[in-house]
Motif scaffolding. Structure first.
Motif, short mmCIF file in Angstrom:
data_model
loop_
_atom_site.label_atom_id
_atom_site.label_comp_id
_atom_site.label_asym_id
_atom_site.label_seq_id
_atom_site.Cartn_x
_atom_site.Cartn_y
_atom_site.Cartn_z
N GLU A 88 9.82 7.77 -6.73
CA GLU A 88 11.26 7.62 -6.58
C GLU A 88 11.66 7.06 -5.22
OE1 GLU A 88 10.30 12.04 -5.78
OE2 GLU A 88 9.62 10.43 -7.11
N ILE A 89 10.77 7.13 -4.22
CA ILE A 89 11.11 6.65 -2.88
C ILE A 89 11.31 5.14 -2.89
CG2 ILE A 89 10.27 6.36 -0.51
CD1 ILE A 89 8.92 9.11 -0.81
N ASP A 90 10.32 4.42 -3.39
CA ASP A 90 10.45 2.96 -3.40
C ASP A 90 11.51 2.50 -4.38
OD1 ASP A 90 8.67 2.52 -1.38
OD2 ASP A 90 6.96 2.07 -2.67
N ALA A 91 11.71 3.24 -5.47
CA ALA A 91 12.79 2.90 -6.40
C ALA A 91 14.14 2.99 -5.69
CB ALA A 91 12.76 3.83 -7.61
N ALA A 92 14.30 4.02 -4.86
CA ALA A 92 15.55 4.17 -4.10
C ALA A 92 15.69 3.07 -3.06
CB ALA A 92 15.58 5.54 -3.41
N ALA A 93 14.57 2.70 -2.41
CA ALA A 93 14.62 1.63 -1.41
C ALA A 93 15.06 0.32 -2.03
CB ALA A 93 13.25 1.48 -0.75
N ILE A 94 14.53 0.02 -3.21
CA ILE A 94 14.90 -1.23 -3.89
C ILE A 94 16.37 -1.22 -4.29
CG2 ILE A 94 14.51 -2.60 -5.98
CD1 ILE A 94 11.53 -1.78 -5.77
N ARG A 95 16.83 -0.12 -4.85
CA ARG A 95 18.26 -0.03 -5.21
C ARG A 95 19.14 -0.20 -3.98
NH1 ARG A 95 16.52 4.47 -8.39
NH2 ARG A 95 17.26 5.85 -6.73
N ALA B 14 5.09 -4.58 -9.70
CA ALA B 14 5.11 -5.80 -8.91
C ALA B 14 6.10 -6.78 -9.52
CB ALA B 14 3.72 -6.42 -8.87
N GLY B 15 6.82 -7.49 -8.66
CA GLY B 15 7.79 -8.45 -9.15
C GLY B 15 8.91 -8.66 -8.15
N VAL B 16 9.93 -9.38 -8.59
CA VAL B 16 11.08 -9.69 -7.74
C VAL B 16 12.29 -8.91 -8.25
CG1 VAL B 16 12.62 -11.49 -6.89
CG2 VAL B 16 10.18 -11.98 -7.20
N PHE B 17 12.99 -8.24 -7.34
CA PHE B 17 14.16 -7.45 -7.67
C PHE B 17 15.37 -8.11 -7.02
CE2 PHE B 17 10.43 -4.83 -7.91
CZ PHE B 17 10.63 -4.03 -9.03
N ALA C 100 19.27 -11.87 2.18
CA ALA C 100 17.92 -11.96 2.73
C ALA C 100 16.89 -11.67 1.65
CB ALA C 100 17.77 -10.97 3.88
N ARG C 101 15.63 -11.96 1.98
CA ARG C 101 14.52 -11.69 1.06
C ARG C 101 13.43 -10.94 1.82
NH1 ARG C 101 9.72 -14.30 -1.29
NH2 ARG C 101 9.76 -14.04 -3.57
N VAL D 223 14.28 -8.18 -3.10
CA VAL D 223 13.06 -7.45 -2.76
C VAL D 223 11.93 -7.94 -3.65
CG1 VAL D 223 11.97 -5.18 -2.60
CG2 VAL D 223 14.43 -5.42 -2.14
N VAL D 224 10.78 -8.21 -3.03
CA VAL D 224 9.59 -8.57 -3.77
C VAL D 224 8.49 -7.56 -3.49
CG1 VAL D 224 8.83 -10.15 -1.92
CG2 VAL D 224 7.86 -10.38 -4.21
N VAL D 225 7.86 -7.11 -4.56
CA VAL D 225 6.68 -6.25 -4.45
C VAL D 225 5.50 -7.11 -4.88
CG1 VAL D 225 5.52 -4.16 -5.25
CG2 VAL D 225 8.01 -4.16 -4.93
N ALA D 226 4.62 -7.43 -3.93
CA ALA D 226 3.52 -8.35 -4.20
C ALA D 226 2.55 -7.78 -5.23
CB ALA D 226 2.78 -8.67 -2.90
N ALA D 227 2.11 -8.64 -6.14
CA ALA D 227 1.23 -8.19 -7.23
C ALA D 227 -0.14 -7.76 -6.73
CB ALA D 227 1.08 -9.31 -8.26
N THR D 228 -0.62 -8.35 -5.64
CA THR D 228 -1.97 -8.06 -5.17
C THR D 228 -1.98 -7.16 -3.93
OG1 THR D 228 -1.91 -10.16 -3.95
CG2 THR D 228 -2.98 -10.17 -6.11
N GLY D 229 -0.85 -6.57 -3.62
CA GLY D 229 -0.81 -5.67 -2.46
C GLY D 229 -1.65 -4.43 -2.70
#
Length: 435
Positions: A198-205, A170-173, A182-183, A214-220
């Motif tokens: 690796e899927i979400d890692a690729a999406a963030i990159r 979780a955090g901001v990339f 955009a955010r 990109v933000v991944v919410a801590a409480t999601g």
């Protein structure tokens, strides 16, 4: 189709929804041509038209459903292919959801079914617990042939090797390139971070490379799809509430242009979150706001000006359009267009509208039907001559993966094509630049 609900029954929002949907059905039977279970069995009660009759009778009678109704409704994949064929706009998706809730509330299943469904709900929706179960599953896999079919199907989900990458925390990339400015929020989910981090890692990159924060919410949390499709509406609502609150906090903070989902099965549920709160207008309004911001990753990436591909063109890719994406979200062209623009030779799979048999927990709860559909889909993939399969849903990727045609998420290929690392599942062959 006529209905005969009592005045008291019509006080239930679920019954009101169901009655309106049932009355839209003209019993034409067009849906039978695209229903996977009907294609396998030829049984009218395994078609949407037959199930609508069963649901109508079950809801009108109230109370415990007939065993035949439970049997045939359970065998529905929820693939929603019938939605794209129906000339009367019958919303079968909502109708079968109402039916599943009724069955969950009024039908007592045998103990072994209750145990299995309880395990799925408890384990699959909690990443830490699921990760522990996957590790244990690797030890048990050699004994899979001695176990009942549902447990064999569960073990088939377990990768032979542990994931080499870690799921993004979780955090901001922050963006690293010029572009959209955009955010967005990225939904992490529950199963995918364990099986294929690796899927979400690729999406963030990919998004960062094109100027998107990109933000991944801590409480999601889990989106609630697994519980929702088993009729466990209360738990699905609790999970939805937690996600809504997490994304509302991001909206109130740095703001969001979109909420992106890389597992289309999750995305279909999130995009209809408001329907979970039919009895609570306040929550329904909040859920509708979140649903309106939600996009499949392919939809959003298609709006970006992608960097020119940096890899050699021509790798043959069979694109498998997940039911939840093509039928549930009506997203069809963008994934194909993105792959083609990135230099891949996109091959169409025959009977592309027919489900592969994954369908969330279906491959575990209905292993025989699931395996028959899997074999049918894999034969169609083989006929394309492609060396790999691309898709946008974790369930399909795991279900269809084989040595003959490994499965890779769409965003991994797009990330690689625009400067990211080579996907680990990609076979080393052909005229590709594999560096």
């Amino acid at each position: 189709m006529q209905t005969d609900f009592t005045a008291r029954q019509r006080e239930d929002p679920g019954i009101v929804t169901a009655a309106g949907i049932i009355r839209n059905c003209v019993h034409c039977g067009f849906c039978t041509a695209t229903c996977p279970t009907y294609l396998l069995t030829g049984d009218e009660l395994d078609s949407p038209r037959g199930r609508i009759w069963l649901i109508k009778d079950m809801l009108e009678a109230g109370g415990p459903p007939a065993p035949a109704a439970v049997h045939h409704i359970d065998r529905c994949l929820g693939c929603l292919s019938c939605l794209t064929t129906c000339p009367s706009s019958v919303d079968y998706r909502q109708l079968v959801d109402v039916a599943r809730v009724h069955i969950a509330e009024h039908h007592r299943r045998p103990w072994h079914q209750r145990l299995l469904r309880g395990l799925l709900s408890t384990v699959l929706t909690r990443p830490a617990l699921f990760a522990a179960a996957v590790s244990a599953g690797r030890l048990v896999r050699p004994l899979a042939g001695l176990l009942p079919a549902p447990l064999q199907a569960m073990l088939a989900m377990v990768p032979a090797k542990a994931a080499t990458a870690a799921a993004p925390r979780a955090g901001v990339f922050s963006p690293i390139g010029a572009g959209a400015g955009a955010r967005v929020a990225l939904h992490a989910g529950c199963v995918q971070p364990v099986l294929r981090p690796e899927i979400d890692a690729a999406a963030i990159r990919l998004l960062n490379r094109h100027g998107v924060e990109v933000v991944v919410a801590a409480t999601g949390l889990c989106c609630g799809a697994l519980d929702h499709h088993m009729g466990k509406e209360d738990r699905a609502r609790r999970l939805a509430m937690a996600n809504i609150e997490a994304w509302e906090a991001e909206l109130a903070g740095g703001g969001l242009d979109a909420i992106l989902v890389t597992a289309s099965g999750c995305g279909t549920v999130v995009r209809h979150y408001d329907e979970l709160f039919a009895r609570d207008p306040a929550w329904a309004a909040r859920a509708a706001r979140i649903a309106g911001l939600t996009r499949d990753i392919s939809e959003y990436v298609a709006t970006l000006d992608l960097l020119p591909p940096v890899i050699a063109p021509g790798l043959a890719v069979a694109y498998h359009s997940a039911c939840s994406l093509q039928h549930g979200q009506q997203v069809r062209l963008q994934p194909r267009q993105l792959l083609a623009a990135s230099g891949f030779d996109v091959r169409e799979i025959g009977e592309g509208h027919i489900c592969c048999g994954s369908a969330g927990t279906y491959s575990i709860l209905q292993p025989e039907m699931s395996q028959a559909l899997k074999a049918r889909k894999q034969a169609a993939i083989a006929r394309t001559g492609a060396t790999l399969v691309a898709s946008g849903n974790i369930g399909c990727l795991e279900h269809l993966s084989s040595e003959a045609a490994p499965t890779i998420h769409l965003v991994e290929l797009l990330d690689w094509a625009t400067g990211g690392p080579r996907p680990s599942a990609l076979p080393v062959s052909g005229n590709r630049d594999d560096s």
